[in-house]
Design a protein around this motif. Structure first.
Motif, short mmCIF file in Angstrom:
data_model
loop_
_atom_site.label_atom_id
_atom_site.label_comp_id
_atom_site.label_asym_id
_atom_site.label_seq_id
_atom_site.Cartn_x
_atom_site.Cartn_y
_atom_site.Cartn_z
N ASN A 16 0.81 -1.21 0.00
CA ASN A 16 0.00 0.00 0.00
C ASN A 16 0.86 1.27 0.00
N THR A 17 1.98 1.23 0.71
CA THR A 17 2.89 2.37 0.70
C THR A 17 3.43 2.61 -0.71
N LEU A 18 3.81 1.55 -1.37
CA LEU A 18 4.32 1.65 -2.74
C LEU A 18 3.23 2.16 -3.68
N ALA A 19 2.01 1.62 -3.54
CA ALA A 19 0.90 2.06 -4.39
C ALA A 19 0.58 3.54 -4.15
N ARG A 20 0.64 3.95 -2.90
CA ARG A 20 0.38 5.36 -2.58
C ARG A 20 1.41 6.27 -3.25
N SER A 21 2.66 5.88 -3.16
CA SER A 21 3.71 6.68 -3.77
C SER A 21 3.52 6.79 -5.28
N ASP A 25 2.65 10.36 -7.23
CA ASP A 25 3.59 10.84 -8.23
C ASP A 25 2.92 11.00 -9.59
N ALA A 26 1.99 10.11 -9.91
CA ALA A 26 1.34 10.13 -11.23
C ALA A 26 0.23 11.16 -11.30
N PHE A 27 -0.41 11.46 -10.16
CA PHE A 27 -1.53 12.40 -10.14
C PHE A 27 -1.28 13.48 -9.07
N PRO A 28 -0.37 14.43 -9.34
CA PRO A 28 -0.09 15.45 -8.32
C PRO A 28 -1.28 16.36 -8.02
N LEU A 29 -2.08 16.67 -9.04
CA LEU A 29 -3.24 17.54 -8.85
C LEU A 29 -4.25 17.25 -9.94
N VAL A 30 -5.51 17.05 -9.56
CA VAL A 30 -6.54 16.73 -10.55
C VAL A 30 -7.79 17.56 -10.30
N LYS A 79 -24.07 18.62 -8.14
CA LYS A 79 -22.94 18.48 -9.05
C LYS A 79 -21.88 19.49 -8.68
N VAL A 80 -20.64 19.02 -8.51
CA VAL A 80 -19.57 19.88 -8.02
C VAL A 80 -18.31 19.68 -8.86
N LEU A 81 -17.40 20.65 -8.71
CA LEU A 81 -16.05 20.55 -9.29
C LEU A 81 -15.06 20.48 -8.14
N ALA A 82 -14.32 19.38 -8.06
CA ALA A 82 -13.38 19.15 -6.97
C ALA A 82 -11.95 19.26 -7.48
N ARG A 83 -11.10 19.86 -6.65
CA ARG A 83 -9.68 20.02 -6.99
C ARG A 83 -8.86 19.44 -5.84
N GLY A 84 -7.99 18.48 -6.17
CA GLY A 84 -7.23 17.89 -5.09
C GLY A 84 -6.18 16.91 -5.56
N ARG A 85 -5.62 16.16 -4.60
CA ARG A 85 -4.55 15.21 -4.85
C ARG A 85 -5.07 13.78 -4.67
N LEU A 86 -4.69 12.93 -5.60
CA LEU A 86 -5.07 11.53 -5.50
C LEU A 86 -4.07 10.81 -4.60
N THR A 87 -4.58 10.08 -3.63
CA THR A 87 -3.71 9.36 -2.71
C THR A 87 -4.37 8.05 -2.32
N LEU A 88 -3.72 7.34 -1.43
CA LEU A 88 -4.26 6.05 -0.99
C LEU A 88 -4.24 6.00 0.53
N TYR A 89 -5.37 5.61 1.11
CA TYR A 89 -5.45 5.44 2.56
C TYR A 89 -4.92 4.05 2.89
N GLU A 90 -3.70 4.02 3.39
CA GLU A 90 -2.97 2.76 3.50
C GLU A 90 -3.64 1.75 4.43
N ALA A 91 -4.31 2.24 5.48
CA ALA A 91 -4.88 1.31 6.46
C ALA A 91 -5.94 0.40 5.84
N ARG A 92 -6.66 0.91 4.83
CA ARG A 92 -7.71 0.09 4.21
C ARG A 92 -7.40 -0.26 2.76
N GLY A 93 -6.38 0.36 2.21
CA GLY A 93 -6.08 0.10 0.81
C GLY A 93 -7.03 0.80 -0.14
N ASP A 94 -7.75 1.81 0.33
CA ASP A 94 -8.69 2.56 -0.52
C ASP A 94 -7.99 3.80 -1.09
N TYR A 95 -8.16 4.01 -2.37
CA TYR A 95 -7.62 5.24 -2.91
C TYR A 95 -8.70 6.33 -2.85
N GLN A 96 -8.28 7.58 -2.68
CA GLN A 96 -9.21 8.66 -2.48
C GLN A 96 -8.60 9.99 -2.92
#
Length: 308
Positions: A16-21, A25-30, A79-96
């Protein structure tokens, strides 16, 4: 589990740490546009929800204090427009998505158009401090360009009546939102300037969404405000709202009430100042009379000495 490239066996935490990294790195801001679902705001003040379309969804989180700065109430189905960083919550393995900003979807396009037009007019020098006209020391007749039925005009009239009831105020009625509002405001500003009746003009309205305030971000209106031969004070919306008309105005006030306070002196303070000046004039007059009397006495003594 074996890493095929290195032969290393990973634990779930390491994976999960590797997946988060890799994700970060691939999605700094979306920027993601979608519909709100499962909206939750626990006692911590953080905001959690899913952002979804017809085929998929993604978990989102917005932490304090950013979650408390929103200018709308998040609700299911909005309906909204969201601006943020893609990451992974390591404890559950969920990306958010961890969000920096969130706005209603319609406002996203309006905000981008606003920023583009602002940059264009700023580059032309339309907002330069050097071209702004000073307000007269004492405004005798004020034209208030606003809706005659809005809360803003009531606030303005109340403050003006309390601070300086001698001021002549004329309401110049215009629509402040909706189709054609900007063109009617431009026409009213031009008529007010051409008639020569006013020492200053106040352009104002109450708060609202970016869409509600859109008339005051019109390019023609910003140019009309900048070109007005009569000084223009602008107060549009709340303290945190900024419009192109305000940038172009000679003076921007954070609220309609604050604009009224900036336009006129406080009558009580003015009366106290007049009384101080009156005492100074009286003291100066008395001093000069005493000096004249002394000169007269000296002249009389000289005359008596010449003609005993």
């Amino acid at each position: 589990m074996t890493d095929a490239a290195t032969g290393e066996i990973l634990t779930p935490s390491q994976l999960n740490t590797l997946a988060r990294s890799l994700l970060e790195d691939a999605f700094p801001l979306v920027l993601v546009e979608g519909e709100l679902g499962n909206v939750s705001r626990p006692a911590s003040g953080h905001l959690y929800f899913t952002l979804k379309d017809a085929r998929a969804q993604v978990r989102c989180a917005m932490f304090r204090p950013k979650s408390q700065w929103l200018r709308f109430q998040p609700r299911e189905g909005l309906k909204v427009l969201a601006r943020g960083r893609l990451t992974l919550y390591e404890a559950r393995g969920d990306y958010q998505l961890i969000l920096d900003s969130l706005e209603e979807a319609g406002e996203g396009a309006l905000r981008r158009a606003f920023e583009a037009l602002k940059a264009k007019l700023q580059a032309e020098g339309l907002f330069d401090a050097s071209r702004k006209r000073p307000l007269p020391p004492y405004v005798r007749r004020l034209g208030v360009v606003t809706s005659p039925s809005g809360a803003a005009v009531r606030d303005v009239l109340s403050v003006l009546a309390r601070r300086f009831p001698l001021l002549e105020v004329e309401i110049l009625p215009v629509p402040v939102q909706g189709e054609g509002a900007a063109a009617q405001i431009v026409a009213m500003l031009r008529r007010a300037a051409a008639c020569g009746r006013y020492d200053a003009l106040l352009l104002t309205r109450g708060g609202g969404s970016l869409e509600d305030l859109q008339a005051f971000n019109d390019e023609a209106l910003a140019r009309a405000v900048a070109a007005s031969p009569v000084p223009v004070v602008a107060a549009v919306g709340h303290e945190t709202d900024f419009s192109l008309a305000e940038f172009a105005a000679d003076l921007r006030a954070p609220t309609p009430s604050a604009a009224a306070e900036l336009l006129v002196p406080d009558s009580g303070e003015l009366l106290a100042r007049l009384r101080t000046l009156q005492r100074r004039v009286a003291a100066l007059g008395l001093h000069r009379l005493q000096q004249a009397a002394q000169r007269t006495d000296r002249a009389a003594l000289r005359l008596q000495a010449l003609r005993p």
